[in-house]
Each structure stands twice: as structure tokens, then as C-alpha cells.
Design a protein around this motif. Sequence first.
Motif, PDB file in Angstrom:
ATOM      1  N   GLN A 398       0.816  -1.216   0.000  1.00  0.00           N
ATOM      2  CA  GLN A 398       0.000   0.000   0.000  1.00  0.00           C
ATOM      3  C   GLN A 398       0.853   1.270   0.000  1.00  0.00           C
ATOM      4  OE1 GLN A 398      -3.079  -2.447   2.737  1.00  0.00           O
ATOM      5  NE2 GLN A 398      -3.147  -0.263   3.089  1.00  0.00           N
ATOM      6  N   GLU A 399       1.659   1.400  -1.047  1.00  0.00           N
ATOM      7  CA  GLU A 399       2.572   2.540  -1.136  1.00  0.00           C
ATOM      8  C   GLU A 399       1.875   3.880  -0.902  1.00  0.00           C
ATOM      9  OE1 GLU A 399       4.708   2.750  -4.841  1.00  0.00           O
ATOM     10  OE2 GLU A 399       5.477   4.737  -4.423  1.00  0.00           O
ATOM     11  N   TYR A 400       0.728   4.057  -1.535  1.00  0.00           N
ATOM     12  CA  TYR A 400       0.026   5.345  -1.442  1.00  0.00           C
ATOM     13  C   TYR A 400      -1.232   5.249  -0.581  1.00  0.00           C
ATOM     14  CZ  TYR A 400       2.822   6.990  -5.475  1.00  0.00           C
ATOM     15  OH  TYR A 400       3.835   7.370  -6.333  1.00  0.00           O
ATOM     16  N   LEU A 401      -1.449   4.126   0.050  1.00  0.00           N
ATOM     17  CA  LEU A 401      -2.704   3.938   0.784  1.00  0.00           C
ATOM     18  C   LEU A 401      -2.442   3.583   2.244  1.00  0.00           C
ATOM     19  CD1 LEU A 401      -3.270   2.635  -2.357  1.00  0.00           C
ATOM     20  CD2 LEU A 401      -5.561   2.748  -1.416  1.00  0.00           C
ATOM     21  N   GLY A 402      -1.578   4.354   2.875  1.00  0.00           N
ATOM     22  CA  GLY A 402      -1.390   4.154   4.307  1.00  0.00           C
ATOM     23  C   GLY A 402      -0.393   3.077   4.683  1.00  0.00           C
ATOM     24  N   GLN A 403       0.244   2.491   3.674  1.00  0.00           N
ATOM     25  CA  GLN A 403       1.376   1.575   3.871  1.00  0.00           C
ATOM     26  C   GLN A 403       1.062   0.486   4.898  1.00  0.00           C
ATOM     27  OE1 GLN A 403       4.729   4.320   4.144  1.00  0.00           O
ATOM     28  NE2 GLN A 403       4.275   5.098   2.104  1.00  0.00           N
ATOM     29  N   GLY A 404       1.936   0.271   5.858  1.00  0.00           N
ATOM     30  CA  GLY A 404       1.693  -0.826   6.806  1.00  0.00           C
ATOM     31  C   GLY A 404       0.718  -0.456   7.913  1.00  0.00           C
ATOM     32  N   ASN A 405       0.218   0.786   7.884  1.00  0.00           N
ATOM     33  CA  ASN A 405      -0.599   1.234   9.010  1.00  0.00           C
ATOM     34  C   ASN A 405      -2.098   1.224   8.770  1.00  0.00           C
ATOM     35  OD1 ASN A 405       1.501   1.664  10.769  1.00  0.00           O
ATOM     36  ND2 ASN A 405       1.871   3.765  10.072  1.00  0.00           N
ATOM     37  N   HIS A 406      -2.526   1.555   7.547  1.00  0.00           N
ATOM     38  CA  HIS A 406      -3.965   1.689   7.340  1.00  0.00           C
ATOM     39  C   HIS A 406      -4.579   0.357   6.909  1.00  0.00           C
ATOM     40  CE1 HIS A 406      -3.843   6.342   6.672  1.00  0.00           C
ATOM     41  NE2 HIS A 406      -2.968   5.934   7.593  1.00  0.00           N
ATOM     42  N   VAL A 407      -5.732   0.069   7.489  1.00  0.00           N
ATOM     43  CA  VAL A 407      -6.495  -1.099   7.062  1.00  0.00           C
ATOM     44  C   VAL A 407      -7.300  -0.676   5.834  1.00  0.00           C
ATOM     45  CG1 VAL A 407      -8.357  -2.673   7.683  1.00  0.00           C
ATOM     46  CG2 VAL A 407      -6.615  -2.058   9.384  1.00  0.00           C
ATOM     47  N   VAL A 408      -6.832  -1.092   4.671  1.00  0.00           N
ATOM     48  CA  VAL A 408      -7.539  -0.737   3.435  1.00  0.00           C
ATOM     49  C   VAL A 408      -7.655  -2.014   2.600  1.00  0.00           C
ATOM     50  CG1 VAL A 408      -7.591   0.732   1.386  1.00  0.00           C
ATOM     51  CG2 VAL A 408      -6.485   1.567   3.467  1.00  0.00           C
ATOM     52  N   TYR A 409      -8.876  -2.445   2.411  1.00  0.00           N
ATOM     53  CA  TYR A 409      -9.112  -3.653   1.628  1.00  0.00           C
ATOM     54  C   TYR A 409      -9.153  -3.265   0.150  1.00  0.00           C
ATOM     55  CZ  TYR A 409     -11.738  -7.694  -0.187  1.00  0.00           C
ATOM     56  OH  TYR A 409     -12.153  -8.778  -0.925  1.00  0.00           O
ATOM     57  N   LEU A 410      -8.172  -3.779  -0.598  1.00  0.00           N
ATOM     58  CA  LEU A 410      -8.002  -3.341  -1.982  1.00  0.00           C
ATOM     59  C   LEU A 410      -8.846  -4.123  -2.986  1.00  0.00           C
ATOM     60  CD1 LEU A 410      -4.116  -2.875  -1.949  1.00  0.00           C
ATOM     61  CD2 LEU A 410      -5.868  -1.124  -1.683  1.00  0.00           C
ATOM     62  N   GLY A 411      -9.477  -5.207  -2.519  1.00  0.00           N
ATOM     63  CA  GLY A 411     -10.297  -6.009  -3.449  1.00  0.00           C
ATOM     64  C   GLY A 411     -11.264  -5.149  -4.261  1.00  0.00           C
ATOM     65  N   PRO A 412     -12.049  -4.274  -3.599  1.00  0.00           N
ATOM     66  CA  PRO A 412     -13.007  -3.471  -4.366  1.00  0.00           C
ATOM     67  C   PRO A 412     -12.342  -2.549  -5.390  1.00  0.00           C
ATOM     68  CG  PRO A 412     -13.589  -3.491  -2.034  1.00  0.00           C
ATOM     69  CD  PRO A 412     -12.247  -4.147  -2.144  1.00  0.00           C
ATOM     70  N   MET A 413     -11.153  -2.077  -5.091  1.00  0.00           N
ATOM     71  CA  MET A 413     -10.447  -1.218  -6.054  1.00  0.00           C
ATOM     72  C   MET A 413     -10.076  -2.021  -7.305  1.00  0.00           C
ATOM     73  SD  MET A 413      -7.105   1.074  -5.544  1.00  0.00           S
ATOM     74  CE  MET A 413      -5.665   0.105  -5.711  1.00  0.00           C
ATOM     75  N   TRP A 414      -9.505  -3.208  -7.088  1.00  0.00           N
ATOM     76  CA  TRP A 414      -9.121  -4.041  -8.234  1.00  0.00           C
ATOM     77  C   TRP A 414     -10.349  -4.450  -9.040  1.00  0.00           C
ATOM     78  CZ3 TRP A 414      -5.957  -7.224  -4.221  1.00  0.00           C
ATOM     79  CH2 TRP A 414      -4.818  -6.491  -3.854  1.00  0.00           C
ATOM     80  N   LYS A 415     -11.395  -4.718  -8.315  1.00  0.00           N
ATOM     81  CA  LYS A 415     -12.631  -5.156  -8.971  1.00  0.00           C
ATOM     82  C   LYS A 415     -13.169  -4.041  -9.869  1.00  0.00           C
ATOM     83  CE  LYS A 415     -16.200  -8.052  -8.913  1.00  0.00           C
ATOM     84  NZ  LYS A 415     -16.144  -9.381  -9.502  1.00  0.00           N
ATOM     85  N   GLU A 416     -13.113  -2.815  -9.384  1.00  0.00           N
ATOM     86  CA  GLU A 416     -13.596  -1.685 -10.194  1.00  0.00           C
ATOM     87  C   GLU A 416     -12.838  -1.637 -11.531  1.00  0.00           C
ATOM     88  OE1 GLU A 416     -14.595   2.208  -8.359  1.00  0.00           O
ATOM     89  OE2 GLU A 416     -13.014   3.033  -9.631  1.00  0.00           O
ATOM     90  N   ILE A 417     -11.534  -1.893 -11.458  1.00  0.00           N
ATOM     91  CA  ILE A 417     -10.711  -1.883 -12.677  1.00  0.00           C
ATOM     92  C   ILE A 417     -11.053  -3.084 -13.564  1.00  0.00           C
ATOM     93  CG2 ILE A 417      -8.328  -2.139 -13.517  1.00  0.00           C
ATOM     94  CD1 ILE A 417      -8.802   0.638 -12.383  1.00  0.00           C
ATOM     95  N   LEU A 418     -11.115  -4.260 -12.967  1.00  0.00           N
ATOM     96  CA  LEU A 418     -11.360  -5.476 -13.756  1.00  0.00           C
ATOM     97  C   LEU A 418     -12.728  -5.448 -14.434  1.00  0.00           C
ATOM     98  CD1 LEU A 418      -9.891  -7.990 -11.150  1.00  0.00           C
ATOM     99  CD2 LEU A 418      -8.939  -7.553 -13.429  1.00  0.00           C
ATOM    100  N   ASP A 419     -13.687  -4.827 -13.781  1.00  0.00           N
ATOM    101  CA  ASP A 419     -15.046  -4.763 -14.338  1.00  0.00           C
ATOM    102  C   ASP A 419     -15.215  -3.629 -15.337  1.00  0.00           C
ATOM    103  OD1 ASP A 419     -15.832  -6.885 -12.849  1.00  0.00           O
ATOM    104  OD2 ASP A 419     -16.969  -5.748 -11.348  1.00  0.00           O
ATOM    105  N   PHE A 420     -14.227  -2.777 -15.472  1.00  0.00           N
ATOM    106  CA  PHE A 420     -14.397  -1.593 -16.319  1.00  0.00           C
ATOM    107  C   PHE A 420     -14.567  -2.010 -17.783  1.00  0.00           C
ATOM    108  CE2 PHE A 420     -13.249   1.988 -18.906  1.00  0.00           C
ATOM    109  CZ  PHE A 420     -13.955   2.999 -18.288  1.00  0.00           C
ATOM    110  N   ASP A 421     -15.540  -1.416 -18.419  1.00  0.00           N
ATOM    111  CA  ASP A 421     -15.813  -1.752 -19.815  1.00  0.00           C
ATOM    112  C   ASP A 421     -15.058  -0.804 -20.741  1.00  0.00           C
ATOM    113  OD1 ASP A 421     -16.766  -2.600 -22.208  1.00  0.00           O
ATOM    114  OD2 ASP A 421     -18.888  -2.479 -21.668  1.00  0.00           O
TER     115      ASP A 421
END
Length: 695
Positions: A398-421
Motif C-alpha cells: 500500500q505505497e500510497y494507501l497508508g502503507q503498513g498502518n492503514h487497514v484498506v481492503y483493496l479487493g473493491p479497487m481491483w474489482k472496479e478496474i477489472l469490471d471496467f468496460d
Amino acid sequence: MSSRNNGKGRGLGYELWLGRSALPPDLGAPWLPFLGEVKVERGTAALDSASAEFARSLEGLFGTGPEAGPGSIIAGRPAFVEQTLGGKSAANGTLTGGLPPGDGFAIRLAPAAAGDKPRLAVVSTTDRGVLYGTFALLRAMATGMRPEAAVSEETPAVSFRMLDHWDNLDGSIERGYAGRSLWKWGELPVKVDPRYADYARACASVGINASCLNNVNAACEILSTEYLEKIAVIAGVLRAWGIRTFLSVNFSSPIKMGGLNTADPLDPAVIAWWSAKARELYALIPDFGGFVVKADSEGQPGPFAYGRTHADGANMLARALGSFGGIVIWRAFVYGHGETDRAKKAWANFMPHDGEFEPNVAVQVKNGAIDFQPREPVHPLFGSMEKSSLFMEFQVTQEYLGQGNHVVYLGPMWKEILDFDTHARGKGSTVARLLSAGGGAEGLDRESAPVAPLSGIAGVSNIGDDATWCGSLFHPLNWYAFGRLAWDPSLDTDAIAREWIAQTWGTDRGLIDGILAVVSPSWEACVDYMTPLCLHHIMREHHHYGPDPAFDAGEREDWRSTYYHRADSAGLGFDRTRTGSGGVDQYRKPVADLFDDIETCPEKYLLWFHHVPWDRVLSSGMTLAQELPARYARGVAAAERMRERWRALAPRIDPARHAAVLAKLDIQAADAKEWEAVCVPYFLSFAKASAKELS
Ligand code: GCU
């Protein structure tokens, strides 16, 4: 109180999602009829791993307590399953016929006939498929599914499901927040850390089948004979779990390692050097995967110095590896040449070479056109390059998303990209479909195999040698979700999180719901408190952790925050419309039009594509000047809610693990407040100036 993964073994969290502690009796009972006998094919390293996995996991999940029923589980390739069942009976055909291709697998129940013993089979035509099916079945058990629900047929969406480690030879990790490198170069090849196998097992459990061991900013020494001998040992450990080893290489290696005075890809001595290196590599590692290359990017050497193209460079390496079955993964993360809008550069660099790459070259493209921001629209190369294999590069760390400190579940982010038409071949040309078809839009026209031989999804690893592997007890969720989505992009991200929670924290429904309520909203929360409405790259320079929207004097213009947000009294955001940088036109027509028009541009991408007037009214009814602080406040509130929800789970979670996560959520909530405190007054000062000008 949840007892999974609670520090037995090698430290809190070490067992990841594979703790496999005893299932509650009601969840275990439906499986007992099958546990009379477990027969697993042996004889290859991957099959032996599957067999060991059954033994280890079944003992953990069911112990030796309850009496097992008369039935059986059989796992293997068709011939083994048929032989075990004793010839071709009707049941055999049902269990072994019509299997998914390649490393796909089927989990099947023998039809219930009077007097028959219940049988459950894991069948695949390959040994790796048997291993993946084994993990799928064990996951079904561990998450409390019933046997009927475990029946499935699965084929991985892409052929290469890969973790990229940005590990340096000195043990440090670029953008790593979980301790030091897993690879103990000083101890290898003699001493083999058991962690290598534990890592590989965890990867295999979610279908990851490729691992690039070292930083894309690659040290030449990785190709020295001394290192190759160490790498061969790691590759041997990974192989047993179906994983092929890759290396990042430095394009100038022939100069620095080989003593040549050039690395020109068309120079015969350079070609000969790489060919000899490939021979040496394959003699040591017969199933070596290939090279990952960062060239002509951020100071890394490449073909440009010799007046050659990306295709010249990639193809030369591809020819060296091709006869051994290796591939070249050539990264598209380049932004040094031409164009003034950084987001346009990779497209401008690569489109002219579409169709020029050798068949064993994949161009690896980051999910967005800048650099792993909390949210980016999809990279315009997806759907644009027609004739080239494209791999996706996500960042798990999580280079730009709070690194080792923030709890950020990235699944939804990847999904948004994978589902993009992308609309590359009309409606429905999603990124996920493109990737399965080999990345290039032309692949969608083929009706052949469901998965192209050169198709891939890579993730920059978040793994290090710390006790939890990933920097906190929650960060492994992203490793897990990366593997699951690379295997099957159609999976629901909450369902993936539920699986991970059940296997990591416990199967109690209330506990799963409670933890899901912490992780599920975490990505949108992070976007809101860091970069709402698609602001981007306003992090502090170099370490990319905290907010620094005023930063305007770095080494390079396109590392400055002000370059990206462009706040002034007229408004906020980067104008990439047709009257701005024209970045929208790197997308296919309907998408380009959608982004170009401020009325139709999705609000989540607004400030990426438009310089928006402060008094523009958004869908909420608020002006931009009102919406922006509201979004920051919403992000802060969400981070605080995540912490409250976690606090409420205290009675259900062992104190050590509860406290460890709470400490992270405290930091996250405080950081969210800092983002708000720094960014809101900064941006609003421009809005106020604008209001003054207007009055
Ligand atoms: C980012 C990151 C670098 C990395 C680069 C890359 O810019 O900050 O550390 O080397 O991406 O992907 O090559």
C-alpha cells in the motif's frame, strides 16, 4: 472467542489464513461421511504437496475426535481417480469426464446410489490443478460450506498469476512495509529458511503460480552465477507448490556483468551474452519463468540509449528465452519522454509498437496511468493495444494507501478496474475479459481457449519477513484477495473477504459480519480522506505517506503535488479533456466521450479529467467548494467508525490480536484527520480566492 491463527506456531498471524483450527461440530458434521479414507495421487512435487496439505489441514479442521464415516475423498488426475475407483464404472465417468482445461479442476460428488459409499473427488488433468482443487475443497470446509456447495468446476482466468517482489539484494524492500526481504541471500544456497515453503504454500492456496523475486529497479548481480545458484534453491521450493520463478533484470547487465561496452539490443555480442545467460539459467532452473524488465523508466537503462525501441529491447530478450519456454514481461511504466501530461506518456510510448512484440512478450501495465493512487481510472492502454499481450499490474503493497498502518481492503479497487468496460470490441469488453483473452483487444475476437497462453495479472507484493508477513494482521487480506481475483475476477469482493475472515478469525457468523463491516468500506474511506473525487499524487514526496498538497518544488515537475491538482481560483483538478491535455482521447470512443463531458464523467473520476469550477454544483446538490470538505469529513468519520466497530468486537477476539489491530486503526483514524486538517484549508484557500474574485 476466536481461536484461529492466534499465535500458535511462529508468532501472531504467522499462519495467515491457513491456521486450520478445529471446526465447530455443526460445520464439521456434514463432511464426516467423506473422511473414512483420503486417497491422493502422489509422484510429482505438486501432488505430494496436495497430499501433505490434506493430511495437515484435515487434522487441524477435524482433529482425531469424531468418528469418520465410511466414504472417501479422492484427489488426482483422471487415471488415478478411475484406478482408485476400480475401473470405469458409471460413477467414474461422472467424476472424471469433461474436465476444465489446463490447471482448472472439478470438485465432484459421486451420484448417490443405494448402498454406495459417499465419494468426493478433486480431479484435474494437471498436477497443479489437483493442488488448486485441493485448496478449494479445504477452503470450502474451513469456511463452513456444505459438501454439495463445494461442488464446482473452475478454470483460472489468466495463465500467469504473479507476485512481484520489489526486494533488493541487501534485504531491503522498495515500498515494503513488512520488515525485510523473505529471501535470505546471505544464507543461501546452504540454509533454506522454512518460510520459503510457507510462503509458497500460501500463494498456491489462492492460485498464485508465478513469483518474481527481486526489485524492478534491478541490481545486475542477480544474474551472477553466485546468485543464480541461490535462486535455483528458492525455485526448487516454489516449484513444489506450482510456482515458477521470475527475475527482474537490468537492461545494462551485459555491460556491468559481462564487461561489454554496450547493451544495444541489436548488437551481436549483446545478443550472445543474453543467450548464454539464458542457457546458464535454464541449466539450473529448467522451468524458469522469465524476465521482468523496467527499462527507460525512472533512471533505469533501456534501449533508448541506443536509438532502439521498447519492442527492440523486449524482443531481443524474448528470443534469448523463447527456446526454453521463458517469457519477457516488459513494463509500460514509462513517463520520461514526449507529452506533457504524465498520464498520457505510456500510451504514447507503446501504441506505436503495437503488433511489434514477439509472441512471448507481455507488456505489463499498471492499473492506472499515474502510479497506484488510491483511485485511478483504468489505464488507457487496456483496450487500446490490439495486437499485444497485456498483463495487469496491481500494487498489493500500500505505497500510497497508508502503507503498513492503514487497514484498506483493496479487493473493491481491483474489482472496479477489472469490471471496467473498455468498449474495445463493443459493449462488454471488460478489462477482465481482455486479460483472459491475452490482453490485446484482438484476443476478444478469438473463440478458442477460454484462457490465452500468455495472459496475466501481477501484484506488487506486500510481503516481508515480519511476524504477520504483511505488516499487520489485516494486510494479508490483500494478498489473499489478489490471488483469488487473479484466479477469478468475477468473484464478489465481500465474499472473498468473508472467506478470508472465516479462515483467519473464525467461522462464527456474527464475527464474520462484524469484521466485514470494518474492511468492506475501508477503500472508499481511504479515497475520501486522502484523494476524494480522484485527486491524485498529493502525497509527500518520495515516501508517499502523508498529505502534502502544497508541494511544488521537487526534482521533477511530475512529482509535484501542484502539477496534479492544479488548484487555482478558477477551480480544481487536471483538465484532460479535449480542450485540456486531450488524455480522454486515449480511450475508446464511447468511454472517451463519457470522460470528456463534465456532465457524464463519473464523479468518482471528476478531478482526474476536469478542472472543475469551485461553484459547480455536484450530484449531492453541493458546490465543489462544499463537497470537497464534506468528502474529507466523510472519510474521517468512516475511519473512526471502522475503529468503533473493531472495538465492539473485543469480546469475540483474543486480546493480543484485538489490541494489535486496534493500534493500527488508531493510527489510521489519526492520519485521516491529518489529511483533512492539511488538505481542506489548503484547497479552500483557492475557493475563497475565487469567491473574492467573483464578488
Ligand atoms: C513507483 C514507486 C517506485 C517504483 C516505481 C515502479 O514510482 O514509487 O518505487 O520503482 O513505481 O513501478 O517502477
